[in-house]
Write an enzyme that holds these catalytic residues in place. Structure first.
Site, PDB file in Angstrom:
ATOM      1  CG  ASP A   1      46.338  -6.326  61.531  1.00  0.00           C
ATOM      2  OD1 ASP A   1      46.638  -5.128  61.710  1.00  0.00           O
ATOM      3  OD2 ASP A   1      45.549  -6.946  62.259  1.00  0.00           O
TER       4      ASP A   1
ATOM      5  CB  SER B   1      40.503  -6.196  67.108  1.00  0.00           C
ATOM      6  OG  SER B   1      41.529  -5.335  67.524  1.00  0.00           O
TER       7      SER B   1
ATOM      8  CG  HIS C   1      43.262  -4.468  62.835  1.00  0.00           C
ATOM      9  ND1 HIS C   1      43.847  -5.514  63.508  1.00  0.00           N
ATOM     10  CD2 HIS C   1      42.338  -3.945  63.697  1.00  0.00           C
ATOM     11  CE1 HIS C   1      43.323  -5.621  64.720  1.00  0.00           C
ATOM     12  NE2 HIS C   1      42.401  -4.691  64.863  1.00  0.00           N
TER      13      HIS C   1
END
Length: 257
Positions: free
Chosen positions: A207, A78, A235
């Site tokens: 996600d 991320s 995610h």
């Protein structure tokens, strides 16, 4: 034996790799976890972060401490991708491959904040209501903090993860810096540093936070050596699909390290 260096995403910490670390170690590899500044168990305050380098400092210190001939598989999740890109720019010779898992991955033409600011611009008003945005810094250079709200975590990030891991996240997420242009500056990362490091991207197909459309745009914006995918991963693939994630990481080590 390969050496993995795992970097968490925004508001999270090294704790999020607790399912991944033992699997990689059982496969005979070394694993180092990093808490970025003001994240996880790092006791700094977010207001101490004035630059991307400040935020990334714990990762830079680990890379700096490695022997001159030692290389790592540097793994970003991320928002950690922006710190990993900076680290790759500063220590390209110490990285055999950089892996970006449903991650913000800068290019070498725009400021490092470019991909994250693109994401922020795409966030719906409703989702923005589920993030707490704050400010610090100075009037002429305001910096932004971000805290992901419970609803955003539940619906956009952890929707396929075990409820226990969602509960863990609710107790452990912290306010973090939003990696905006005021934090990263307007210069870009270099082609001879970061641009020279082999990159692999892992797409998480379910996600809802960093959507597959955005993940593919990020890849098209700065092409990689290889794209891998994980089906039914939200995610947080380290929680929703930990064994599949480890399988991809082991294959990357075999091929690129």
């Amino acid at each position: 034996m390969k050496h993995y260096l795992l970097v968490h995403g925004g508001c999270h910490g090294a704790w999020c790799w607790y399912k991944v670390k033992p699997v990689l170690e059982d496969s005979g590899h070394r694993v180092t976890l990093v808490d970025l500044t003001a994240s996880g168990l790092n006791m700094s305050k977010v207001e101490e972060i004035q630059t991307l380098e400040d935020y990334t400092k714990p990762l830079l210190e680990v890379l700096d401490s490695l022997g001159s001939d030692e290389k790592v598989i540097l793994v970003a999740h991320s928002l950690g991708g922006i710190s990993v890109a900076l680290a790759a720019d500063m220590f390209p010779s110490k990285i055999s491959v950089a892996v970006f898992i449903t991650s913000f991955m800068p290019d070498t033409t725009n400021p490092p904040s470019y991909v994250f600011e693109k994401f922020l611009g795409s966030v719906s008003e409703e989702d923005r209501m589920n993030m707490e945005l704050g400010t610090y810094g100075t009037n002429d250079r305001p910096l932004t903090t971000i805290l992901l709200g419970t609803k955003f975590l539940a619906e956009k990030m952890y929707q396929l993860s075990p409820v226990e891991d969602f509960e863990l996240a609710k107790t452990l997420v912290r306010v973090g810096p939003a990696v905006t242009r005021n934090l990263t500056g307007t210069g870009s990362l270099t082609e001879e540093g970061y641009g020279s490091v082999t990159r692999v991207y892992i797409v998480c197909q379910e996600d809802k936070g960093l959507t597959t459309e955005l993940q593919r745009w990020i890849i098209e914006n700065f092409l990689v050596e290889e794209v891998m995918e994980i089906k039914d991963a939200d995610h947080m693939p380290m929680f929703s699909k930990p064994l599949e994630l480890c399988d991809r990481l082991l294959k990357i080590a075999d091929k690129y390290a």
